[in-house]
Design a protein around this motif. Structure first.
Motif, PDB file in Angstrom:
ATOM      1  N   ALA A 183       0.857  -1.189   0.000  1.00 34.57           N
ATOM      2  CA  ALA A 183       0.000   0.000   0.000  1.00 34.57           C
ATOM      3  C   ALA A 183       0.892   1.239   0.000  1.00 34.57           C
ATOM      4  CB  ALA A 183      -0.881  -0.004   1.237  1.00 34.57           C
ATOM      5  N   LEU A 184       0.568   2.215  -0.827  1.00 32.79           N
ATOM      6  CA  LEU A 184       1.343   3.459  -0.857  1.00 32.79           C
ATOM      7  C   LEU A 184       0.694   4.465   0.078  1.00 32.79           C
ATOM      8  CD1 LEU A 184       1.976   3.865  -4.698  1.00 32.79           C
ATOM      9  CD2 LEU A 184       3.418   2.764  -2.969  1.00 32.79           C
ATOM     10  N   ASN A 185       1.492   4.998   1.005  1.00 34.57           N
ATOM     11  CA  ASN A 185       0.947   5.953   1.964  1.00 34.57           C
ATOM     12  C   ASN A 185       1.083   7.368   1.403  1.00 34.57           C
ATOM     13  OD1 ASN A 185      -0.068   7.113   4.237  1.00 34.57           O
ATOM     14  ND2 ASN A 185       1.765   6.804   5.496  1.00 34.57           N
ATOM     15  N   ASN A 186       0.226   7.693   0.444  1.00 34.82           N
ATOM     16  CA  ASN A 186       0.299   9.024  -0.165  1.00 34.82           C
ATOM     17  C   ASN A 186      -1.018   9.756   0.062  1.00 34.82           C
ATOM     18  OD1 ASN A 186      -1.497   7.905  -1.927  1.00 34.82           O
ATOM     19  ND2 ASN A 186       0.037   7.395  -3.452  1.00 34.82           N
ATOM     20  N   GLU A 187      -1.300  10.803  -0.729  1.00 38.39           N
ATOM     21  CA  GLU A 187      -2.499  11.619  -0.450  1.00 38.39           C
ATOM     22  C   GLU A 187      -3.803  10.861  -0.667  1.00 38.39           C
ATOM     23  OE1 GLU A 187      -0.154  12.189  -2.784  1.00 38.39           O
ATOM     24  OE2 GLU A 187      -0.942  13.263  -4.529  1.00 38.39           O
ATOM     25  N   TYR A 188      -3.813   9.812  -1.473  1.00 36.59           N
ATOM     26  CA  TYR A 188      -5.062   9.055  -1.657  1.00 36.59           C
ATOM     27  C   TYR A 188      -5.018   7.717  -0.905  1.00 36.59           C
ATOM     28  CZ  TYR A 188      -2.277   7.488  -5.744  1.00 36.59           C
ATOM     29  OH  TYR A 188      -1.279   7.029  -6.584  1.00 36.59           O
ATOM     30  N   HIS A 189      -4.366   7.744   0.284  1.00 40.16           N
ATOM     31  CA  HIS A 189      -4.199   6.481   1.021  1.00 40.16           C
ATOM     32  C   HIS A 189      -5.527   5.856   1.445  1.00 40.16           C
ATOM     33  CE1 HIS A 189      -4.895   8.543   4.839  1.00 40.16           C
ATOM     34  NE2 HIS A 189      -4.131   9.496   4.378  1.00 40.16           N
ATOM     35  N   VAL A 247      -0.365   0.164  -9.225  1.00 37.43           N
ATOM     36  CA  VAL A 247      -0.307   1.606  -9.444  1.00 37.43           C
ATOM     37  C   VAL A 247       1.145   2.048  -9.242  1.00 37.43           C
ATOM     38  CG1 VAL A 247      -0.965   2.022  -7.016  1.00 37.43           C
ATOM     39  CG2 VAL A 247      -1.224   3.862  -8.672  1.00 37.43           C
ATOM     40  N   THR A 248       1.586   3.015 -10.037  1.00 34.47           N
ATOM     41  CA  THR A 248       2.867   3.663  -9.733  1.00 34.47           C
ATOM     42  C   THR A 248       2.574   5.138  -9.487  1.00 34.47           C
ATOM     43  OG1 THR A 248       3.335   4.016 -12.053  1.00 34.47           O
ATOM     44  CG2 THR A 248       4.441   2.165 -11.026  1.00 34.47           C
ATOM     45  N   HIS A 249       3.300   5.707  -8.516  1.00 32.42           N
ATOM     46  CA  HIS A 249       2.973   7.068  -8.083  1.00 32.42           C
ATOM     47  C   HIS A 249       4.246   7.884  -7.863  1.00 32.42           C
ATOM     48  CE1 HIS A 249       0.665  10.190  -6.032  1.00 32.42           C
ATOM     49  NE2 HIS A 249       1.682  10.259  -5.193  1.00 32.42           N
ATOM     50  N   CYS A 250       4.189   9.141  -8.266  1.00 31.40           N
ATOM     51  CA  CYS A 250       5.307  10.051  -8.037  1.00 31.40           C
ATOM     52  C   CYS A 250       4.973  10.951  -6.844  1.00 31.40           C
ATOM     53  CB  CYS A 250       5.546  10.908  -9.289  1.00 31.40           C
ATOM     54  SG  CYS A 250       6.779  12.197  -9.001  1.00 31.40           S
ATOM     55  N   ASP A 251       5.741  10.808  -5.772  1.00 37.05           N
ATOM     56  CA  ASP A 251       5.496  11.621  -4.566  1.00 37.05           C
ATOM     57  C   ASP A 251       5.815  13.090  -4.809  1.00 37.05           C
ATOM     58  OD1 ASP A 251       4.510   9.724  -2.832  1.00 37.05           O
ATOM     59  OD2 ASP A 251       6.505   9.083  -2.174  1.00 37.05           O
ATOM     60  N   ASN A 252       6.635  13.357  -5.800  1.00 35.27           N
ATOM     61  CA  ASN A 252       7.052  14.736  -6.043  1.00 35.27           C
ATOM     62  C   ASN A 252       5.962  15.569  -6.721  1.00 35.27           C
ATOM     63  OD1 ASN A 252       9.005  16.876  -6.102  1.00 35.27           O
ATOM     64  ND2 ASN A 252       9.177  16.507  -8.307  1.00 35.27           N
ATOM     65  N   CYS A 253       5.300  14.982  -7.746  1.00 39.62           N
ATOM     66  CA  CYS A 253       4.356  15.803  -8.515  1.00 39.62           C
ATOM     67  C   CYS A 253       2.945  15.213  -8.587  1.00 39.62           C
ATOM     68  CB  CYS A 253       4.891  16.052  -9.918  1.00 39.62           C
ATOM     69  SG  CYS A 253       4.747  14.629 -11.010  1.00 39.62           S
ATOM     70  N   SER A 254       2.708  14.075  -7.893  1.00 34.46           N
ATOM     71  CA  SER A 254       1.383  13.436  -7.840  1.00 34.46           C
ATOM     72  C   SER A 254       0.974  12.727  -9.140  1.00 34.46           C
ATOM     73  CB  SER A 254       0.276  14.410  -7.440  1.00 34.46           C
ATOM     74  OG  SER A 254       0.464  14.805  -6.105  1.00 34.46           O
ATOM     75  N   TYR A 255       1.904  12.609 -10.090  1.00 30.50           N
ATOM     76  CA  TYR A 255       1.590  11.834 -11.296  1.00 30.50           C
ATOM     77  C   TYR A 255       1.383  10.379 -10.885  1.00 30.50           C
ATOM     78  CZ  TYR A 255       2.070   9.492 -15.758  1.00 30.50           C
ATOM     79  OH  TYR A 255       1.844   8.687 -16.843  1.00 30.50           O
ATOM     80  N   ARG A 256       0.395   9.749 -11.468  1.00 28.04           N
ATOM     81  CA  ARG A 256       0.165   8.324 -11.183  1.00 28.04           C
ATOM     82  C   ARG A 256      -0.303   7.602 -12.436  1.00 28.04           C
ATOM     83  NH1 ARG A 256      -4.519  10.446  -8.438  1.00 28.04           N
ATOM     84  NH2 ARG A 256      -3.118  11.910  -7.430  1.00 28.04           N
ATOM     85  N   GLU A 257       0.019   6.306 -12.449  1.00 26.46           N
ATOM     86  CA  GLU A 257      -0.449   5.441 -13.543  1.00 26.46           C
ATOM     87  C   GLU A 257      -0.922   4.164 -12.913  1.00 26.46           C
ATOM     88  OE1 GLU A 257       2.426   4.261 -16.501  1.00 26.46           O
ATOM     89  OE2 GLU A 257       2.761   6.371 -17.022  1.00 26.46           O
TER      90      GLU A 257
END
Ligand SMILES: C[S@@+](CC[C@H](N)C(=O)[O-])C[C@H]1O[C@@H](n2cnc3c(N)ncnc32)[C@H](O)[C@@H]1O
Ligand SMILES: [Zn+2]
Length: 386
Positions: A183-189, A247-257
């Motif tokens: 699980a990625l702990n980012n803004e859409y966790h 999912v892959t996610h960029c913590d720097n700019c919020s880009y995700r795929e």
């Protein structure tokens, strides 16, 4: 023991007074959590809609449809289903003291003809007996019960998880152990947590050659809740598993795929800013809600005397209006990255729609939105540069 009667919907239960006053330890067996009334109101409405849709009551009356509240505590959830929906209900808890309360509460509501107490380990009960509807509402993680529940449930599985730290990536290794997923702990966790849980449910059902259809799922306060309809057969299981991916996610700019599939190749470097991205999964990338089901749940809530009617309607309406794709964007975070003031969320959504993209609010967070617009378009709209 000092006890008190409380009413939810049209159902009354007796619980220890200390439970109401939050004086009992959180894992006390005769546990009553008034904050979960909202969750139970939605359960009553969703279960009622499901049985009305799925069964022909002339052939099979509600009293012949089995529901198990596998972790019943005071029995409030299952008793509400027996009393307010009319289903034949088994109220199970492995704690003897909880079972005494359940017995009394069955009598208190005059439900002895359709409700029965069972004092066993939920896993043993669920491995032995099939139920049309299985409800799992444990303390913390449902992971230890998902296999037995997936075996037992014939038509509908209802699951609560309160272990948001492993589901949302705050406790990464615990999430890997419990859900076999990163699980990625980012803004859409919060959405991550719900999708990790749904992915895990899908894989457990698949072992028993069952597929699933997500009828309703939501992340509210400190828990996530899923209602999944079951479609039996290996083909349905295979079709369901095709909805899982990474999912892959960029913590720097919020880009995700995100990509569905088990062996997918994902970019490691962010195409927007060149930062190394993080990968999460395996998780559910399919729909979170069925809109027809949610509209009916909404109608059901409106006509019932629920204590948390207003909040329940708000959650279901936002789920209904939600553009149902992964993953939401956090407007604050994007605006911070761009060093611009955050506009009203409605303005962002209107602007995205004006440019021809789908966009909506999300039930996960008031300051977030979902859209199919590329990140570059979203950012130019937020910076008024489109
Ligand atoms: C969160 S409470 C249930 C709350 C209840 N469903 C409600 O809505 O108020 C969890 C309950 O599960 C019971 N429990 C925990 N592990 C169990 C197991 N393996 N088998 C049966 N009951 C269990 C506990 O005794 C406790 O009463
Ligand atoms: Zn980036």
């Amino acid at each position: 023991m000092d006890t008190r009667k409380i009413t939810e919907g049209t159902t009354e239960v007796e619980v220890p007074s200390a439970a109401i006053e939050d004086k009992l330890p959180v894992n006390s067996p005769v546990f009553y959590n008034s904050h979960m009334e909202l969750n139970r109101d939605i359960t009553v409405a969703a279960t009622s809609v499901f049985v009305k849709d799925y069964f022909d009551f002339e052939e099979r009356p509600p009293s012949e449809i089995d529901y198990v509240d596998a972790m019943a505590a005071s029995g409030i959830r299952g008793l509400r289903i027996a009393n307010e929906v009319g289903l034949r209900t088994t109220l199970n808890d492995w704690d003897a003291e909880a079972c005494d309360f359940i017995e009394q509460n069955i009598k208190l509501n005059g439900l002895s003809d359709i409700a029965e107490t069972s004092c066993r380990n939920a896993n043993t009960l669920l491995h032995e007996k099939r139920f049309n509807i299985v409800d799992l509402d444990p303390f913390g993680s449902p992971a230890p019960y998902l296999d037995a529940a997936s075996r037992s449930a014939v038509n509908l599985l209802e699951v609560t998880a309160t272990d948001t730290a492993p589901l949302c990536g705050a406790h990464l290794n615990s999430g890997i152990r419990k859900y076999a997923a990163v699980a990625l702990n980012n803004e859409y966790h919060s959405e991550m947590g719900l999708r990790i849980l749904l992915g895990s449910i899908a894989r457990h059902l698949a072992r028993h050659e069952k597929g699933m259809e997500t009828l309703l799922s939501h992340a509210t306060r400190h828990y996530v809740r899923a209602y999944v309809g079951i479609k039996s057969g290996a083909k349905n299981a295979d079709r369901t598993l095709k909805e899982l991916g990474y999912v892959t996610h960029c913590d720097n700019c919020s880009y995700r795929e995100w990509k569905k599939g088990y062996s997918v190749f994902m970019e490691k470097t962010c195409p927007e800013c060149g930062t190394e991205m993080k990968s999460g999964g395996l998780l559910w990338l399919g729909k979170l809600h069925d809109s027809i089901f949610c509209s009916k749940v909404m109608e059901e809530i409106e006509k019932r005397p629920f204590g948390k009617k207003k909040k329940a309607c708000k959650i279901i309406q936002t789920c209904l209006d939600e553009f149902d794709i992964p993953f939401f964007y956090d407007q604050h975070r994007l605006c911070k990255q761009l060093s611009v003031a955050a506009p009203r969320i409605e303005k962002t959504i209107d602007d995205l729609r004006d440019k021809g993209y789908a966009a909506s609010r999300t039930h996960f967070s008031g300051m977030s939105f979902k859209t199919d617009a590329p990140l570059s378009v979203i950012k130019s709209i937020l910076s008024n540069m489109y």
